[in-house]
Design a protein around this motif. Structure first.
Motif, PDB file in Angstrom:
ATOM      1  N   ASP A  13     -17.636 -28.081  20.284  1.00 17.01           N
ATOM      2  CA  ASP A  13     -17.543 -28.929  19.460  1.00 17.01           C
ATOM      3  C   ASP A  13     -18.091 -29.229  18.375  1.00 17.01           C
ATOM      4  OD1 ASP A  13     -20.179 -29.448  21.051  1.00 17.01           O
ATOM      5  OD2 ASP A  13     -19.930 -31.328  21.145  1.00 17.01           O
ATOM      6  N   VAL A  14     -18.745 -28.007  17.847  1.00 16.97           N
ATOM      7  CA  VAL A  14     -19.265 -27.893  16.565  1.00 16.97           C
ATOM      8  C   VAL A  14     -18.167 -27.395  15.692  1.00 16.97           C
ATOM      9  CG1 VAL A  14     -20.919 -26.596  15.176  1.00 16.97           C
ATOM     10  CG2 VAL A  14     -21.545 -27.459  17.251  1.00 16.97           C
ATOM     11  N   SER A  15     -18.014 -27.912  14.471  1.00 11.79           N
ATOM     12  CA  SER A  15     -16.918 -27.491  13.582  1.00 11.79           C
ATOM     13  C   SER A  15     -17.227 -26.222  12.978  1.00 11.79           C
ATOM     14  CB  SER A  15     -16.912 -28.528  12.272  1.00 11.79           C
ATOM     15  OG  SER A  15     -17.708 -28.678  11.348  1.00 11.79           O
ATOM     16  N   ALA A  16     -16.077 -25.518  12.575  1.00  9.83           N
ATOM     17  CA  ALA A  16     -16.514 -24.217  11.706  1.00  9.83           C
ATOM     18  C   ALA A  16     -17.435 -24.350  10.627  1.00  9.83           C
ATOM     19  CB  ALA A  16     -15.187 -23.421  11.317  1.00  9.83           C
ATOM     20  N   ALA A  17     -17.204 -25.357   9.745  1.00  8.19           N
ATOM     21  CA  ALA A  17     -18.187 -25.617   8.698  1.00  8.19           C
ATOM     22  C   ALA A  17     -19.580 -25.662   9.282  1.00  8.19           C
ATOM     23  CB  ALA A  17     -17.738 -26.928   8.073  1.00  8.19           C
ATOM     24  N   GLN A  18     -19.846 -26.494  10.241  1.00  9.84           N
ATOM     25  CA  GLN A  18     -21.314 -26.544  10.904  1.00  9.84           C
ATOM     26  C   GLN A  18     -21.768 -25.080  11.189  1.00  9.84           C
ATOM     27  OE1 GLN A  18     -20.260 -29.694  13.551  1.00  9.84           O
ATOM     28  NE2 GLN A  18     -21.646 -30.968  12.422  1.00  9.84           N
ATOM     29  N   VAL A  19     -20.717 -24.347  11.654  1.00 15.14           N
ATOM     30  CA  VAL A  19     -21.258 -22.740  12.309  1.00 15.14           C
ATOM     31  C   VAL A  19     -21.966 -22.131  10.969  1.00 15.14           C
ATOM     32  CG1 VAL A  19     -20.621 -20.721  13.115  1.00 15.14           C
ATOM     33  CG2 VAL A  19     -19.937 -23.029  14.472  1.00 15.14           C
ATOM     34  N   GLU A  20     -20.929 -22.198   9.916  1.00 15.11           N
ATOM     35  CA  GLU A  20     -21.284 -21.605   8.625  1.00 15.11           C
ATOM     36  C   GLU A  20     -22.438 -22.083   8.158  1.00 15.11           C
ATOM     37  OE1 GLU A  20     -18.018 -21.891   5.645  1.00 15.11           O
ATOM     38  OE2 GLU A  20     -16.611 -21.218   7.268  1.00 15.11           O
ATOM     39  N   ALA A  21     -22.811 -23.410   8.273  1.00 12.32           N
ATOM     40  CA  ALA A  21     -24.078 -23.823   7.842  1.00 12.32           C
ATOM     41  C   ALA A  21     -25.378 -23.561   8.704  1.00 12.32           C
ATOM     42  CB  ALA A  21     -24.236 -25.604   8.047  1.00 12.32           C
ATOM     43  N   LEU A  22     -25.193 -23.083  10.018  1.00 13.31           N
ATOM     44  CA  LEU A  22     -26.205 -22.565  10.847  1.00 13.31           C
ATOM     45  C   LEU A  22     -26.424 -21.146  10.433  1.00 13.31           C
ATOM     46  CD1 LEU A  22     -24.826 -23.824  14.285  1.00 13.31           C
ATOM     47  CD2 LEU A  22     -27.215 -24.193  13.212  1.00 13.31           C
ATOM     48  N   VAL A  23     -25.009 -20.251   9.983  1.00 14.47           N
ATOM     49  CA  VAL A  23     -25.463 -19.195   9.715  1.00 14.47           C
ATOM     50  C   VAL A  23     -26.184 -19.134   8.356  1.00 14.47           C
ATOM     51  CG1 VAL A  23     -24.079 -17.063   8.682  1.00 14.47           C
ATOM     52  CG2 VAL A  23     -23.333 -18.260  10.631  1.00 14.47           C
ATOM     53  N   GLU A  24     -26.033 -19.867   7.241  1.00 10.49           N
ATOM     54  CA  GLU A  24     -26.868 -20.055   6.309  1.00 10.49           C
ATOM     55  C   GLU A  24     -28.557 -20.135   6.471  1.00 10.49           C
ATOM     56  OE1 GLU A  24     -25.689 -19.036   3.166  1.00 10.49           O
ATOM     57  OE2 GLU A  24     -23.844 -18.579   4.007  1.00 10.49           O
ATOM     58  N   GLN A  25     -28.466 -21.283   7.437  1.00  6.61           N
ATOM     59  CA  GLN A  25     -29.778 -21.581   7.924  1.00  6.61           C
ATOM     60  C   GLN A  25     -30.377 -20.401   8.203  1.00  6.61           C
ATOM     61  OE1 GLN A  25     -30.054 -24.549  10.728  1.00  6.61           O
ATOM     62  NE2 GLN A  25     -32.130 -24.094  11.115  1.00  6.61           N
ATOM     63  N   TYR A  26     -29.867 -19.545   9.162  1.00  4.45           N
ATOM     64  CA  TYR A  26     -30.549 -18.544   9.682  1.00  4.45           C
ATOM     65  C   TYR A  26     -30.759 -17.389   8.815  1.00  4.45           C
ATOM     66  CZ  TYR A  26     -30.136 -21.257  13.952  1.00  4.45           C
ATOM     67  OH  TYR A  26     -30.304 -22.240  14.866  1.00  4.45           O
ATOM     68  N   LYS A  27     -29.729 -17.279   7.848  1.00  4.56           N
ATOM     69  CA  LYS A  27     -30.063 -16.259   6.634  1.00  4.56           C
ATOM     70  C   LYS A  27     -31.081 -16.608   5.836  1.00  4.56           C
ATOM     71  CE  LYS A  27     -25.672 -14.484   4.828  1.00  4.56           C
ATOM     72  NZ  LYS A  27     -24.405 -14.757   4.061  1.00  4.56           N
ATOM     73  N   GLY A  28     -31.355 -17.781   5.529  1.00  4.79           N
ATOM     74  CA  GLY A  28     -32.636 -18.377   4.697  1.00  4.79           C
ATOM     75  C   GLY A  28     -33.903 -17.895   5.673  1.00  4.79           C
ATOM     76  N   VAL A  29     -33.886 -18.019   6.813  1.00  2.00           N
ATOM     77  CA  VAL A  29     -35.238 -17.635   7.722  1.00  2.00           C
ATOM     78  C   VAL A  29     -35.521 -16.143   7.558  1.00  2.00           C
ATOM     79  CG1 VAL A  29     -36.062 -17.309   9.916  1.00  2.00           C
ATOM     80  CG2 VAL A  29     -34.762 -19.411   9.300  1.00  2.00           C
ATOM     81  N   ILE A  30     -34.238 -15.245   7.504  1.00  2.00           N
ATOM     82  CA  ILE A  30     -34.354 -13.798   7.246  1.00  2.00           C
ATOM     83  C   ILE A  30     -34.909 -13.607   6.017  1.00  2.00           C
ATOM     84  CG2 ILE A  30     -33.272 -11.631   7.675  1.00  2.00           C
ATOM     85  CD1 ILE A  30     -33.775 -12.712  10.401  1.00  2.00           C
ATOM     86  N   GLU A  31     -34.164 -13.945   5.009  1.00  2.09           N
ATOM     87  CA  GLU A  31     -34.578 -13.675   3.571  1.00  2.09           C
ATOM     88  C   GLU A  31     -35.837 -14.126   3.244  1.00  2.09           C
ATOM     89  OE1 GLU A  31     -31.346 -15.468   1.574  1.00  2.09           O
ATOM     90  OE2 GLU A  31     -29.953 -13.564   2.267  1.00  2.09           O
ATOM     91  N   ALA A  32     -36.296 -15.495   3.807  1.00  6.06           N
ATOM     92  CA  ALA A  32     -37.930 -15.721   3.381  1.00  6.06           C
ATOM     93  C   ALA A  32     -38.945 -14.915   3.994  1.00  6.06           C
ATOM     94  CB  ALA A  32     -37.826 -17.326   4.095  1.00  6.06           C
ATOM     95  N   ALA A  33     -38.311 -14.222   5.245  1.00  7.87           N
ATOM     96  CA  ALA A  33     -39.519 -13.149   5.493  1.00  7.87           C
ATOM     97  C   ALA A  33     -39.312 -11.836   5.218  1.00  7.87           C
ATOM     98  CB  ALA A  33     -39.172 -13.195   7.151  1.00  7.87           C
ATOM     99  N   GLY A  34     -38.552 -11.816   4.071  1.00 12.96           N
ATOM    100  CA  GLY A  34     -38.406 -10.228   3.519  1.00 12.96           C
ATOM    101  C   GLY A  34     -37.192  -9.410   3.880  1.00 12.96           C
ATOM    102  N   GLY A  35     -36.454  -9.886   4.890  1.00 10.43           N
ATOM    103  CA  GLY A  35     -35.141  -9.351   5.165  1.00 10.43           C
ATOM    104  C   GLY A  35     -33.858  -9.489   4.296  1.00 10.43           C
ATOM    105  N   SER A  36     -32.805  -8.980   5.058  1.00  9.34           N
ATOM    106  CA  SER A  36     -31.400  -9.287   4.462  1.00  9.34           C
ATOM    107  C   SER A  36     -30.457  -9.268   5.616  1.00  9.34           C
ATOM    108  CB  SER A  36     -31.111  -8.267   3.362  1.00  9.34           C
ATOM    109  OG  SER A  36     -30.884  -7.024   3.829  1.00  9.34           O
TER     110      SER A  36
END
Length: 154
Positions: A13-36
């Protein structure tokens, strides 16, 4: 740095836009710790094999990650807290696949027919899955009473 393949399932029941927002959130976590994050593949909404937290379908997403273990552990910790994430799995790999993943590769029916043989299907059997057999042998019904008669005589 180690390479990882990470797949997560978000609620249906989560929209595709919300899934993209989740991906961006977790990308931010990875990049903040020095990954990509090398690649993100949204696989869309697919049926689940069994119900998970009262859901029959989920948004599947693949992420190819190049990051230290601490970054992946923090991302997994945050996913465990999130109510929108049903399941996730991270696997360490030697190298990331080039091009689309196996789930995204389009396989045409014509290609399968060429690969499997003339009829397609599995094993080249008939349409009901039976193996091809030789000509059917008819039973000699006249021979049975003679065999029984000879055994009665002894």
């Amino acid at each position: 740095m180690p390479l990882y393949e990470h797949i997560f399932l978000a609620r249906q029941d989560v929209s595709a836009a919300q899934v993209e927002a989740l991906v961006e959130q977790y990308k931010g976590v990875i990049e903040a710790a020095g990954g990509s994050v090398r690649k993100v593949e949204p696989w869309g909404v697919k049926s689940l094999a069994y119900r998970i937290k009262k859901n029959r379908k989920a948004h599947f997403t693949l992420m190819n990650i190049d990051a230290p273990h601490a970054a992946v552990a923090e991302m997994e910790r945050q996913m465990g807290i999130s109510e929108d994430i049903l399941r996730f799995m991270t696997i360490r790999v030697e190298a990331h696949e080039e091009g689309p993943s196996a789930m995204m590769q389009k396989r045409d029916r014509d290609d399968r027919r060429d690969r499997d043989g003339e009829r397609g299907g599995f094993g080249g059997g008939n349409r009901f899955g039976d193996r091809e057999r030789g000509p059917r042998r008819e039973r000699n019904r006249d021979a049975e009473p003679q065999a029984n008669a000879s055994s009665e005589e002894n």
